[in-house]
Design a protein around this motif. Structure first.
Motif, PDB file in Angstrom:
ATOM      1  N   SER A   1      -1.951  -4.289  -6.614  1.00  0.00           N
ATOM      2  CA  SER A   1      -2.027  -3.299  -5.544  1.00  0.00           C
ATOM      3  C   SER A   1      -0.964  -2.225  -5.722  1.00  0.00           C
ATOM      4  O   SER A   1      -1.172  -1.073  -5.353  1.00  0.00           O
TER       5      SER A   1
ATOM      6  N   ASP B   1       0.854  -1.189   0.000  1.00  0.00           N
ATOM      7  CA  ASP B   1       0.000   0.000   0.000  1.00  0.00           C
ATOM      8  C   ASP B   1       0.890   1.239   0.000  1.00  0.00           C
ATOM      9  O   ASP B   1       1.335   1.697   1.038  1.00  0.00           O
TER      10      ASP B   1
ATOM     11  N   SER C   1      -0.080   4.121  -0.863  1.00  0.00           N
ATOM     12  CA  SER C   1      -0.880   5.312  -0.626  1.00  0.00           C
ATOM     13  C   SER C   1      -1.074   5.597   0.861  1.00  0.00           C
ATOM     14  O   SER C   1      -1.668   6.603   1.228  1.00  0.00           O
TER      15      SER C   1
ATOM     16  N   ILE D   1      -9.621   0.734  -2.325  1.00  0.00           N
ATOM     17  CA  ILE D   1      -8.394   0.081  -2.802  1.00  0.00           C
ATOM     18  C   ILE D   1      -8.613  -1.425  -2.877  1.00  0.00           C
ATOM     19  O   ILE D   1      -8.290  -2.074  -3.872  1.00  0.00           O
TER      20      ILE D   1
ATOM     21  N   SER E   1      -5.611   1.098   5.733  1.00  0.00           N
ATOM     22  CA  SER E   1      -5.949   2.513   5.587  1.00  0.00           C
ATOM     23  C   SER E   1      -6.537   3.090   6.871  1.00  0.00           C
ATOM     24  O   SER E   1      -6.354   4.270   7.163  1.00  0.00           O
TER      25      SER E   1
ATOM     26  N   THR F   1      -2.325   1.564  -5.576  1.00  0.00           N
ATOM     27  CA  THR F   1      -1.919   2.440  -4.492  1.00  0.00           C
ATOM     28  C   THR F   1      -0.915   3.496  -4.961  1.00  0.00           C
ATOM     29  O   THR F   1      -0.777   4.533  -4.326  1.00  0.00           O
TER      30      THR F   1
END
Ligand code: ATP
Ligand code: MG
Lengths: 421, 263
Positions: free
Chosen positions: A147, A93, A95, A136, A318, A151
Motif C-alpha cells: 500500500s 494511505d 494519497s 487502491i 478515500s 498510495t
C-alpha cells in the motif's frame, strides 16, 4: 490407556476484577502502567497545550477562536477518521490528502463550472472517493503491491489530476450557499445545539445502562453504576462546556449580524464519528477489521474474506478523504491546486498516531482521530496566534509527532514485556 | 474394521510448486476414537491436516464425509461439515480477547449488532465445560495468556461449534507436564463424548496414552494406519523413521522410491 483425571474445578469467573469503582480504577491504572495507555498522551497533550497557549495568548480561549479551532481541524479530522481503518490493517494511505483535493475539485467543477445542484456535486465527490479507494484496494489486495507504493503513486498522480481539473492553477470559486454552510458559515441554532446535546448524553447513558442490564440479566459481570455515571458525567460536562462556549456571541457587531451556535461541521463530523465507531466496535465487519489487522492468517483460517476487508478499508479511507475535500472546499470557498496538499496528509496521519492508533495494525479507534485531530488543530491555531514563523511551526509539530510516536513505541515495548499487547 | 469412518480421504496428492509433499495419502478418522497422526518433522502431517481443513486446496484425491463425497475448498466448507482444527501455529489474534477469538468469523448477531452477551456466556460455559480454571477473565486479550492457556482457548474454540471432528496439531509441544496432562485428558474426553479426534504428536508416551488408532506418515506417504493395541512402541518408531516395520508399512520398493524422490 491411562489418563490423568483432575478434581472438579471452579468455572471461569468473568471479569471479577471489575466489580467496584475502586477496583475499576485500580484495573485502569494497572493497564496504563502495563503499557496500555490508549489515548492518554493525546488527552494530556491537549490539556497542556491548551493551558500553555491560553496563558501565552489569552485570546486563545475566546469564543471566536474556540469556534475557529473546530472549523480549522475539520478536514484533517475527517481524513484521519478514514485513515484509522487503513492503519488498523497495518496499511497506509499516503494519497488521502490529494485524493481529498481531487474530490474537492470534482465538486467545484460540477457546482461552479457545470452549474449542477449541490447534492449532485457532493455525491459525485463522494463517489469519486469511493472509486479511488476501490482502485487502491484492488491494487493492494488483488495485485499485491504494498500500500505504501500504491498510495505513493496515488500521491503523485492525484496531485497531477488535481492540477488538470483546476486547469493548471486557476482557482475555482465555490459559492453555493449549501456547500458554504458545511464548514464556512453554517451554524446549529443555539437551542437546537442544547437539544442535540441532551439527546446525545441521554442516548449515551441509555446505551450503557441497557448493556449493563442485559449483562446482569444473563449473570455476567456488569460494570458498576458509578463507572457509567462517571463516564456519562464526563461527556455531559465536556460537551456541555463546548456547546455553551460555542453558543456565546462571537460577532463584533451582534445587532447587525449575530454569530452564535455550534458550527455545522462539528455536528456532521460528530454523527460520522458515532456511525464509524458503531461499525468498528459493534458489527462483525468491524471485528473482522481488527482480526485481519492483528493476524491475517488467523482471520483467513476463521473464514473471513481477507481481500474484501482489505479493499473495503481503502474505500472507507478515500471516501472519508472525499468528505474532507468537501469540507476544505467549503471552508476556503474555493478549490486550488493545493487543496488537500502541503501538510494535510501528514497532519491526518499524525492525528491518528498521536490519538493512539498503531502504525503496525490491530490497534486503534475512531475516537483517536478525533482527539488527534483536535491536538493538531490546537497546535496549528495556537502557533498561528503566537505569530511564529512557518519554520518554527513545522519544527514544533514535528517534535510533537515524534514525542507521540516515541510514547507509543515505549508503551508498546512495555506492553510486550507485560504481555498486554 | 468395525466402525465406518466419519471422515476419510483417499489418494490425496499435494505439491507446493515442484515439491510434492503428500503422495497418494489415505487417512480415515472414526467417531468416538482418538487417531494419532505421527511422522518425522516435514513428513507432511500439518499439510495433510490443512488439506482436510480446507486451508490448502488438494491437487487430487477424494474427500468423504459420513460416507458421501464432498468438496472442501475453504475453511468455511470444513467448518460447515463440523471439522475443526487447532493449528500448530495457533492462529489466534493477539489483539482480540478470548471471546472474540473463539467466535471469530462466526460471530453471534442480533440483526446488525454483535450479540456480545450471548457470545461471552457461551464462551464461559464452554471453558467451564472443559474444566479450564487458569483463565482469569474471558475478556482478557489473548496476548496476555500463557502458552498453555492459548492452547486451551484454541481447543475451546474448536469444540464450541458442536463439531464432529476435532484435529489437534501438536497441542502439547510447548506445554509443561501438568498442562500436557490436562490437554491429553481433554483430548480423551472429546473422543468419549463422540467426537472423532485426531492428535498429532511427536511424544510416543502421549500417543499411546490416549489414542485408539495410530497413523504414521513417512516422507509424504501413509506408511500404516493401525489399532494402537495391535502395535508396539518400537514398531511405531520404525514406521516413523523407516516407513516400514516387519510386514507393516510401505513395501520395500515403495519405501525406496519415496526415499529416492526425497534425496
Ligand atoms: N506453504 C508451504 N509452501 C511450501 N512448502 C511447504 C509449505 N508448507 C509445508 N511445506 C513443506 O512441506 C513439507 C511438510 O511440511 P509439514 O509442515 O506438513 O510437516 P510436519 O509433518 O507437520 O512437520 P513437523 O513435525 O515439523 O510439524 C515440508 O518439507 C515443508 O517444507
Ligand atoms: Mg507440523
Amino acid at each position: 490407556m491411562t489418563v490423568v483425571t483432575s478434581a472438579a474445578q471452579p468455572p471461569v469467573e468473568a471479569g471479577e476484577e471489575r466489580a467496584s469503582l475502586p477496583a475499576y480504577a485500580r484495573n485502569y491504572v494497572a493497564r496504563v502502567r502495563g503499557g496500555d495507555i490508549g489515548a492518554l498522551p493525546a488527552v494530556l497533550g491537549l490539556i497542556v497545550l491548551c493551558v500553555g497557549f491560553g496563558i501565552a495568548k489569552p485570546v486563545f480561549f475566546s469564543a471566536i477562536n474556540f469556534a475557529n479551532l473546530f472549523t480549522q481541524g475539520a478536514q484533517v479530522t475527517a481524513i484521519a477518521m478514514g485513515l484509522i481503518f487503513v492503519l488498523l490493517l497495518g496499511e497506509i494511505d499516503l494519497s488521502a490528502g490529494f485524493a481529498s483535493g481531487v474530490c474537492a475539485a470534482v465538486l467545484a467543477v460540477l457546482v461552479t463550472n457545470q452549474h449542477q445542484p449541490w447534492y449532485v456535486a457532493v455525491l459525485a465527490a463522494l463517489v469519486t472517493g469511493a472509486v479511488i479507494g476501490t482502485l487502491i484496494g484492488l491494487l493492494v489486495a488483488k495485485v499485491g503491491i504494498p500500500s505504501f507504493v500504491v498510495t505513493l503513486a496515488g500521491f503523485l498522480a492525484f496531485q497531477g489530476l488535481l492540477l488538470v481539473l483546476v486547469k493548471n492553477g486557476t482557482n475555482i470559486a465555490v459559492t453555493d450557499p449549501v456547500i458554504k454552510a458545511i464548514d464556512f458559515d453554517g451554524l446549529v441554532p443555539p437551542v437546537v445545539g442544547w437539544v442535540l446535546l441532551v439527546v446525545a448524553v441521554v442516548g449515551f447513558a441509555g446505551v450503557q445502562l441497557m448493556r449493563r442490564r442485559k449483562r446482569a440479566a444473563r449473570g455476567l459481570a456488569a460494570e458498576p453504576l458509578s463507572v457509567i455515571a462517571l463516564r456519562v458525567g464526563a461527556l455531559a460536562v465536556i460537551a456541555g462546556a463546548a456547546v455553551y462556549v460555542l453558543n456565546l456571541e462571537r460577532s463584533r457587531n451582534a445587532i447587525v449580524n449575530s454569530v452564535r451556535g455550534v458550527p455545522l461541521v462539528v455536528l456532521i463530523l460528530g454523527v460520522i464519528a458515532v456511525a464509524l465507531t458503531f461499525v468498528l466496535s459493534r458489527t462483525a465487519y468491524g471485528r473482522h477489521i481488527y482480526a485481519v489487522g492483528g493476524n491475517r492468517e488467523a482471520a483467513r483460517r476463521a473464514g473471513i474474506n481477507v481481500d474484501r476487508i482489505r479493499i473495503s478499508v481503502f474505500v472507507i479511507g478515500s471516501t472519508m478523504a472525499a468528505i474532507g475535500g468537501v469540507i476544505a472546499a467549503s471552508r476556503a470557498n474555493s478549490v486550488d491546486p493545493n487543496t488537500g496538499g502541503s501538510t494535510v496528509l501528514l497532519y491526518a496521519v499524525g492525528a491518528a498516531v498521536i490519538g493512539g492508533t498503531s502504525l503496525f495494525g490491530g490497534k486503534g479507534r475512531v475516537l483517536d482521530a478525533v482527539l488527534g485531530g483536535a491536538l493538531m488543530a490546537v497546535i496549528e491555531n495556537g502557533m498561528g496566534l503566537m505569530g511564529v514563523s512557518s519554520g518554527i511551526k513545522y519544527l514544533f509539530t514535528g517534535g510533537v509527532l515524534l514525542i507521540a510516536a516515541g510514547v507509543d513505541a515505549l508503551s508498546r515495548r512495555r506492553a510486550a514485556a507485560t504481555g498486554l499487547r | 474394521m468395525t466402525a465406518t469412518p466419519l471422515l476419510e480421504v483417499r489418494g490425496i496428492n499435494k505439491s507446493f510448486g515442484p515439491v510434492q509433499v503428500l503422495r497418494d495419502v489415505d487417512f480415515a478418522i472414526y467417531p468416538g476414537e482418538v487417531t494419532a497422526l505421527v511422522g518425522d518433522n516435514g513428513a507432511g502431517k500439518s499439510t495433510l491436516v490443512k488439506c482436510i481443513g480446507g486451508i490448502h486446496p488438494i491437487d487430487s484425491g477424494e474427500y468423504h464425509f459420513e460416507g458421501t463425497p464432498v468438496s472442501v475448498h475453504s475453511p468455511r466448507d470444513a467448518s460447515g461439515l463440523g471439522v475443526e482444527i487447532v493449528y500448530q501455529d495457533l492462529a489466534l489474534c493477539d489483539n482480540l480477547d478470548i471471546v472474540q477469538n473463539m467466535f471469530l468469523g462466526r460471530e453471534r448477531r442480533n440483526g446488525l449488532v454483535l450479540d456480545e452477551v450471548t457470545m461471552e456466556q457461551l464462551a464461559t460455559e464452554t471453558l467451564a465445560g472443559l474444566s479450564v480454571r487458569t483463565v482469569k477473565s474471558v475478556r482478557q486479550l489473548v496476548a496476555s495468556l500463557s502458552g498453555g492457556q492459548r492452547q486451551t482457548v484454541a481447543i475451546a474454540k474448536a469444540v464450541l461449534w458442536n463439531s464432529k471432528v476435532v484435529i489437534l496439531d501438536e497441542p502439547t509441544a510447548a506445554l509443561g507436564v501438568a498442562q500436557t496432562a490436562q490437554v491429553l485428558e481433554l483430548v480423551r474426553r472429546l473422543a468419549d463424548t463422540g467426537h472423532a479426534v485426531v492428535l498429532i504428536s511427536h511424544n510416543m508416551n502421549d500417543v499411546f496414552a490416549v489414542s485408539d488408532r495410530i497413523a504414521a506418515l513417512y516422507l509424504g506417504r501413509m506408511a500404516a494406519q493401525v489399532k494402537a493395541s495391535d502395535v508396539t512402541y518400537a514398531q511405531i518408531v520404525e514406521l516413523i523413521t523407516a516407513g516400514r516395520s516387519g510386514d507393516l508399512g510401505l513395501t520395500p520398493a515403495v519405501a525406496d522410491i519415496t526415499n529416492g524422490a526425497q534425496s
